[in-house]
Design an enzyme around this catalytic site. Sequence first.
Site, PDB file in Angstrom:
ATOM      1  N   HIS A   1       6.955 -23.895  14.412  1.00 44.14           N
ATOM      2  CA  HIS A   1       8.392 -24.183  14.490  1.00 44.14           C
ATOM      3  C   HIS A   1       8.722 -25.301  15.487  1.00 44.14           C
ATOM      4  CE1 HIS A   1       8.737 -20.673  12.132  1.00 44.14           C
ATOM      5  NE2 HIS A   1       8.859 -19.766  13.073  1.00 44.14           N
TER       6      HIS A   1
ATOM      7  N   HIS B   1      10.046 -21.420   8.244  1.00 45.78           N
ATOM      8  CA  HIS B   1      11.458 -21.250   7.893  1.00 45.78           C
ATOM      9  C   HIS B   1      12.404 -22.099   8.750  1.00 45.78           C
ATOM     10  CE1 HIS B   1      11.620 -18.335  11.197  1.00 45.78           C
ATOM     11  NE2 HIS B   1      12.923 -18.482  11.172  1.00 45.78           N
TER      12      HIS B   1
ATOM     13  N   ARG C   1       0.829  -1.214   0.000  1.00 40.06           N
ATOM     14  CA  ARG C   1       0.000   0.000   0.000  1.00 40.06           C
ATOM     15  C   ARG C   1       0.857   1.255   0.000  1.00 40.06           C
ATOM     16  NH1 ARG C   1      -4.330  -0.866   4.574  1.00 40.06           N
ATOM     17  NH2 ARG C   1      -2.399  -1.398   5.616  1.00 40.06           N
TER      18      ARG C   1
END
Length: 493
Positions: A234, A172, A39
Amino acid sequence: MVIFGASGDLTKRKLMPALYSLYKEERLPKELSILGIGRTVYTDTDYRSYILKEIKLFLNSSEQDGPMMESFVSHLYYLSIDPAIESEYGQLSCRLEELSGEERPDNLLYYLATPPSLYGVIPLHLKKWRLNSKHARIIVEKPFGYDLESAQELNRIYSSAFDERQIYRIDHFLGKETAQNLLAFRFANGIFEPLWNRNYIDYVEVTAVENLGIEQRGGFYDTTGALRDMVQNHLIQLVALTAMEPPAAFNADSFRNEVVKVYESLTPLNEVDLDEHIVRGQYTVSGSKKGYREEKNIPEDSRTETYIAMKLGISNWRWSGVPFYIRTGKQMPTKVTEIVVHFKETPHQMFRMAGDKAPIANKLILRLQPNEGIVLKFGMKLPGPGFEVKQVMMDFSYDKLGGVPSGDAYARLIEDCIQGDPTLFTRSDAVEASWRFFDPILQYWKEHTEAPLYGYPAGTWGPLESEAMMHEHGAEWTNPCKNLTNTDEYCEL
Ligand code: BG6
């Protein structure tokens, strides 16, 4: 490649540095355009200068190469639209045609690095504008869903726009070299597997703690909390890597089938007393460190947890009766992620321990960060008369492998996605199985607003109640030294 959330934190801290390092190593397609969507208003030129300035802050000086960085940013473009508004996707469609020179570009990779509230909206708008072509891939950040119901709803939305093989739910931690190496450690070596079960292992600890607070992420964090931010994804992935059965082959389906089986074997928490199995904490002011409730955008009476310690059980033949203690926290004394496997003591002790200490069982420490490495602790006779036994360490440090740098988790995962390898991404059934396990906790907290939330001074190892949880098993948390500089410093405080 289209990055939604291109002016946000994740893009500048992780995605752009990862893309730059892939670019530098010539691991990205030659004909590449990266279109940032956000934006905030930028021209292409402004966006390039902004990223150039930011990635310098997040790359090691050894990785910085001026001309290479200039060349990398020349592949960046920017389009300022509000991704929540469907009618604005017309501009995206035009921009993609212009950049690819094709009327219906198909070779597309979308990356959703936006606030989670947009995860369900963007795929629907892409579909509406027929930008969900059959070769496109979409990477979506965690947390995938807010609870079981919303995760199921998201899965329905994604599968209405894309095939499962096109959807890459990123976690990740699985991109970390050392997390992957846990699999090699377990399944490429014959000597550990026979011991890797309830007959020889007493308990397992999984720790992922940080010495920072919530930084600038107050708005996000207060509606998320440690359970959704770290544990449901995780930490539970690390439990799965530690506990899973050997996959029949190392491919996406076999590997992910075994992950799901671990999640499905977790002893359901509605069958136990939650307050005895979970310790929730929130950091409080300490010296110059702010308390959580003093952080920006956090309500004064917030009951969001910044620390969780949990005792998990895995109800299967391999692990029945072996507790897995997991914990995560912000504002701890240090940043460390490690798995500690505690073996059972010998059935009979013949020797005196040096310094008249209690006998210490063997311990295997798998450190994921920092100073990635593996340490095995075992008893040895002290030289000299008598038979006094002392614990010593055998250690392996990753940097001794040399050659390949330990690599960034995001770079590894983005490259896997480009190559169409979903092994290290979370499949829809795994995300739901994980939520199915954690959902009762969230429900319990919602219904029992009086459920304990303990304060802990910022910079300490969390609420004392988490120690008590371990003591019940006759155990203690393995707290690594504060300043971890090399593997010689594996010790307990
Ligand atoms: C992110 C969480 O997924 O992982 C953060 O949202 C956390 O709150 C981070 O700080 C930890 O990752 P790493 O790789 O720095 O250990």
